[in-house]
Design a protein around this motif. Structure first.
Motif, PDB file in Angstrom:
ATOM      1  N   ILE A 297       0.866  -1.092   0.169  1.00  7.52           N
ATOM      2  CA  ILE A 297      -0.019  -0.217   0.174  1.00  7.52           C
ATOM      3  C   ILE A 297       0.929   1.540  -0.029  1.00  7.52           C
ATOM      4  CG2 ILE A 297      -1.769   1.589   1.624  1.00  7.52           C
ATOM      5  CD1 ILE A 297      -2.338  -1.982   2.101  1.00  7.52           C
ATOM      6  N   ARG A 298       0.629   2.077  -1.197  1.00  7.70           N
ATOM      7  CA  ARG A 298       1.080   3.426  -1.509  1.00  7.70           C
ATOM      8  C   ARG A 298       0.180   4.989  -1.787  1.00  7.70           C
ATOM      9  NH1 ARG A 298       4.000   5.002  -5.335  1.00  7.70           N
ATOM     10  NH2 ARG A 298       5.782   5.858  -3.992  1.00  7.70           N
ATOM     11  N   PRO A 299       0.836   5.716  -1.386  1.00 10.51           N
ATOM     12  CA  PRO A 299      -0.112   7.284  -2.591  1.00 10.51           C
ATOM     13  C   PRO A 299       0.195   6.609  -3.901  1.00 10.51           C
ATOM     14  CG  PRO A 299       1.232   7.515  -0.361  1.00 10.51           C
ATOM     15  CD  PRO A 299       1.753   6.402  -0.321  1.00 10.51           C
ATOM     16  N   ALA A 300      -0.580   6.770  -4.692  1.00 14.96           N
ATOM     17  CA  ALA A 300      -0.262   7.069  -6.031  1.00 14.96           C
ATOM     18  C   ALA A 300      -0.927   8.591  -6.408  1.00 14.96           C
ATOM     19  CB  ALA A 300      -0.672   6.370  -6.730  1.00 14.96           C
ATOM     20  N   PHE A 301      -0.565   8.530  -8.126  1.00 12.64           N
ATOM     21  CA  PHE A 301      -1.094   9.766  -8.917  1.00 12.64           C
ATOM     22  C   PHE A 301      -0.579  10.843  -8.406  1.00 12.64           C
ATOM     23  CE2 PHE A 301      -3.335   5.744 -10.658  1.00 12.64           C
ATOM     24  CZ  PHE A 301      -3.358   6.138 -11.483  1.00 12.64           C
ATOM     25  N   GLY A 302       0.204  11.035  -7.481  1.00 10.68           N
ATOM     26  CA  GLY A 302       0.910  12.594  -7.023  1.00 10.68           C
ATOM     27  C   GLY A 302      -0.456  12.944  -6.176  1.00 10.68           C
ATOM     28  N   GLY A 303      -0.571  11.195  -5.436  1.00 13.06           N
ATOM     29  CA  GLY A 303      -1.018  11.638  -3.797  1.00 13.06           C
ATOM     30  C   GLY A 303      -2.232  11.542  -3.438  1.00 13.06           C
ATOM     31  N   ASN A 304      -3.162  11.517  -5.040  1.00 19.26           N
ATOM     32  CA  ASN A 304      -4.236  11.892  -4.704  1.00 19.26           C
ATOM     33  C   ASN A 304      -4.808  10.657  -4.266  1.00 19.26           C
ATOM     34  OD1 ASN A 304      -4.687  14.080  -5.959  1.00 19.26           O
ATOM     35  ND2 ASN A 304      -4.582  13.993  -7.543  1.00 19.26           N
ATOM     36  N   ILE A 305      -5.031   9.386  -4.860  1.00 16.27           N
ATOM     37  CA  ILE A 305      -5.396   8.289  -4.233  1.00 16.27           C
ATOM     38  C   ILE A 305      -4.039   7.519  -3.520  1.00 16.27           C
ATOM     39  CG2 ILE A 305      -7.050   8.158  -5.252  1.00 16.27           C
ATOM     40  CD1 ILE A 305      -5.395   5.923  -6.947  1.00 16.27           C
ATOM     41  N   VAL A 306      -4.580   6.273  -2.442  1.00 12.59           N
ATOM     42  CA  VAL A 306      -3.481   5.700  -2.232  1.00 12.59           C
ATOM     43  C   VAL A 306      -4.419   4.116  -2.199  1.00 12.59           C
ATOM     44  CG1 VAL A 306      -3.528   3.651   0.152  1.00 12.59           C
ATOM     45  CG2 VAL A 306      -3.411   6.067   0.466  1.00 12.59           C
ATOM     46  N   ALA A 307      -2.659   3.796  -3.450  1.00 14.01           N
ATOM     47  CA  ALA A 307      -2.933   2.278  -4.369  1.00 14.01           C
ATOM     48  C   ALA A 307      -2.272   0.990  -2.819  1.00 14.01           C
ATOM     49  CB  ALA A 307      -2.354   2.597  -5.216  1.00 14.01           C
ATOM     50  N   THR A 308      -3.850  -0.138  -3.278  1.00 14.36           N
ATOM     51  CA  THR A 308      -3.427  -1.659  -3.252  1.00 14.36           C
ATOM     52  C   THR A 308      -2.341  -2.319  -4.122  1.00 14.36           C
ATOM     53  OG1 THR A 308      -5.076  -1.600  -0.932  1.00 14.36           O
ATOM     54  CG2 THR A 308      -4.052  -3.390  -1.656  1.00 14.36           C
ATOM     55  N   ILE A 309      -1.602  -2.719  -3.992  1.00 12.88           N
ATOM     56  CA  ILE A 309      -0.835  -3.632  -4.964  1.00 12.88           C
ATOM     57  C   ILE A 309      -0.745  -4.622  -4.981  1.00 12.88           C
ATOM     58  CG2 ILE A 309       1.702  -3.536  -6.648  1.00 12.88           C
ATOM     59  CD1 ILE A 309       1.655  -0.376  -5.819  1.00 12.88           C
ATOM     60  N   VAL A 310      -1.246  -5.764  -5.509  1.00 15.13           N
ATOM     61  CA  VAL A 310      -0.628  -6.715  -5.592  1.00 15.13           C
ATOM     62  C   VAL A 310      -0.436  -7.514  -6.075  1.00 15.13           C
ATOM     63  CG1 VAL A 310      -2.851  -7.453  -4.008  1.00 15.13           C
ATOM     64  CG2 VAL A 310      -3.072  -7.367  -6.444  1.00 15.13           C
ATOM     65  N   ASN A 311       0.295  -8.870  -6.016  1.00 14.13           N
ATOM     66  CA  ASN A 311       1.308  -9.437  -7.277  1.00 14.13           C
ATOM     67  C   ASN A 311       0.888 -11.231  -6.987  1.00 14.13           C
ATOM     68  OD1 ASN A 311       3.990 -10.601  -8.463  1.00 14.13           O
ATOM     69  ND2 ASN A 311       5.368  -9.146  -6.934  1.00 14.13           N
ATOM     70  N   PRO A 312       0.292 -11.115  -7.945  1.00 13.92           N
ATOM     71  CA  PRO A 312      -0.706 -12.700  -7.724  1.00 13.92           C
ATOM     72  C   PRO A 312       0.478 -13.896  -8.349  1.00 13.92           C
ATOM     73  CG  PRO A 312      -2.376 -11.338  -9.243  1.00 13.92           C
ATOM     74  CD  PRO A 312      -0.697 -10.548  -8.396  1.00 13.92           C
ATOM     75  N   GLU A 313       1.164 -13.853  -9.268  1.00 15.11           N
ATOM     76  CA  GLU A 313       1.303 -14.673  -9.736  1.00 15.11           C
ATOM     77  C   GLU A 313       2.830 -14.804  -8.953  1.00 15.11           C
ATOM     78  OE1 GLU A 313       0.238 -16.584 -11.140  1.00 15.11           O
ATOM     79  OE2 GLU A 313      -1.814 -16.281 -11.611  1.00 15.11           O
ATOM     80  N   CYS A 314       3.948 -13.923  -9.451  1.00 13.39           N
ATOM     81  CA  CYS A 314       5.223 -14.331  -9.199  1.00 13.39           C
ATOM     82  C   CYS A 314       5.209 -14.053  -7.333  1.00 13.39           C
ATOM     83  CB  CYS A 314       5.913 -13.268 -10.148  1.00 13.39           C
ATOM     84  SG  CYS A 314       5.001 -12.904 -11.735  1.00 13.39           S
ATOM     85  N   ARG A 315       6.134 -14.812  -7.356  1.00 18.18           N
ATOM     86  CA  ARG A 315       7.236 -14.833  -6.273  1.00 18.18           C
ATOM     87  C   ARG A 315       9.451 -14.642  -5.889  1.00 18.18           C
ATOM     88  NH1 ARG A 315       3.118 -13.903  -5.427  1.00 18.18           N
ATOM     89  NH2 ARG A 315       1.692 -15.466  -4.287  1.00 18.18           N
ATOM     90  N   PRO A 316       9.364 -13.277  -5.109  1.00 16.70           N
ATOM     91  CA  PRO A 316       9.006 -13.273  -4.009  1.00 16.70           C
ATOM     92  C   PRO A 316       8.208 -11.644  -4.336  1.00 16.70           C
ATOM     93  CG  PRO A 316      11.008 -12.945  -4.286  1.00 16.70           C
ATOM     94  CD  PRO A 316      11.073 -13.783  -4.946  1.00 16.70           C
ATOM     95  N   GLN A 317       6.987 -11.775  -3.397  1.00 13.63           N
ATOM     96  CA  GLN A 317       6.560 -10.392  -3.729  1.00 13.63           C
ATOM     97  C   GLN A 317       6.967  -9.411  -2.482  1.00 13.63           C
ATOM     98  OE1 GLN A 317       2.065 -11.254  -2.783  1.00 13.63           O
ATOM     99  NE2 GLN A 317       3.300 -12.803  -1.344  1.00 13.63           N
TER     100      GLN A 317
END
Length: 342
Positions: free
Chosen positions: A147-167
């Motif tokens: 989880i981190r701010p994105a798009f200049g900080g206007n939203i908080v993005a939750t990023i996932v990595n479903p297939e590749c490891r390690p996350q």
């Protein structure tokens, strides 16, 4: 070694002391590992690693991988990356965390690029959760939410990595809380032979001389911070904040906009691209409160906002809001504090 799918933290150290950011990540890693039902592991690469595990075990570390070789200290990119890449191919961790430091920012992308795993930089929160792919309908359980701010900080993005490891994720110092789990906790130490992981040609770069300038500003550990934003108007405007900080026995911080405008030096920058602070008292002067700034100070015990805009976003998280011009309000604060502290 076999696949263990555990959670591993790359630990930095200097002068025999493990970096705070690494201990913060072990604290968080322990919580995440418990949620996943896996072991928490640490990897330390370098020289003179005697008893370094004693600093790591209290945070709930189950396994410490030590790769000791005098050629591995100080840090250089290729050897450290080679150790992690080859070790991860062997033990296949499901999650790897590292500090968003000069080293972590250099090392993280090399490792994730080589393992094709993806990496989220500068996370402000890490959680475990489920995810359903909207395109395929495939469901995934127990992924790392990065989880981190994105798009200049206007939203908080939750990023996932479903297939590749390690996350993989990097986190700045101060974002996570450092807490000892159990002073008597004991894990196991696995000593690895550097030559099995690093090729001689990885050592083409040699550090001949090394100088580290210590930061003169210590806002991270200050219990009182007076922070100024672009609304201070000038470098001279900041002089007022230094007066207030001197009066209260605190330090001066700044928002990115104020630093970019040249009102304060970069060492004082608080927020997503600066330092993260948790003082007892945070006085925000002329700071509108972009999400990146709030990410760096929202854990402060008491927040006072001084702003001539009653609708400034920072007012929503402030405990006390003083609506007015900073140049009128701050001198009054100084005057009354001096009067009442005699």
């Amino acid at each position: 070694m076999t696949d263990n799918n555990n959670l591993i933290v790359y630990c930095e150290y200097e002068d025999g002391k493990v970096a705070d950011v690494s201990l913060e990540l072990l604290t968080k890693g322990r919580v995440l590992a418990d949620r996943l039902g896996v072991k928490l592991e640490a990897v330390v690469i370098g020289d003179k690693l005697d008893n370094i595990e004693e600093q790591l075990f209290p945070y709930g570390t189950d396994v410490v991988y030590k790769v000791e070789d005098k050629r591995l200290y100080p840090y250089t990119s290729n050897p450290h990356a080679a150790v992690l890449i080859n070790l991860f191919k062997e033990i296949k961790p499901q999650i790897c965390l590292m500090g968003a430091t000069c080293i972590g920012r250099d090392l993280g992308p090399r490792v994730s690029s080589c393992l094709h795993s993806g990496l989220t930089a500068d996370c402000t929160a890490l959680e475990i959760g489920d995810h359903k792919d909207p395109k395929t309908g495939k469901e995934y359980t127990d992924l790392l939410y990065q989880i981190r701010p994105a798009f200049g900080g206007n939203i908080v993005a939750t990023i996932v990595n479903p297939e590749c490891r390690p996350q993989m994720a990097t986190v700045r110092e101060g974002v996570m809380k450092k807490e000892i789990k159990d002073a008597a906790y004991k894990g196991e130490v696995v000593a690895l032979d550097a030559d099995k992981y690093v090729k001689p040609e990885d050592f083409v770069v040699e550090i001949i001389d090394r100088h580290i300038e210590k930061s003169k500003v210590n806002i991270k550990n200050s219990p009182i911070i007076v922070a100024g934003g672009y609304g201070m108007g000038s470098k001279e405007g900041f002089d007022l904040l230094f007066d207030l900080a001197d009066t209260l026995g605190g330090e001066v911080g700044a928002s990115r906009a104020a630093v970019d405008a040249g009102f304060a030096e970069h060492d004082r920058q608080i927020g997503q691209t600066g330092v993260t602070v948790r003082p007892k008292l945070y006085i925000a002067c002329g700071i509108s409160g972009q999400i990146q700034h709030i990410a760096g100070m929202q854990e402060s015990s008491i927040i006072i906002s001084i702003n001539n805009d009653p609708n400034a976003p920072i007012n929503t998280i402030a405990d006390y809001v003083i609506t007015g011009n900073v140049e009128d309000v701050v001198p009054k604060l100084i005057k009354y504090y001096k009067k009442n502290s005699k």
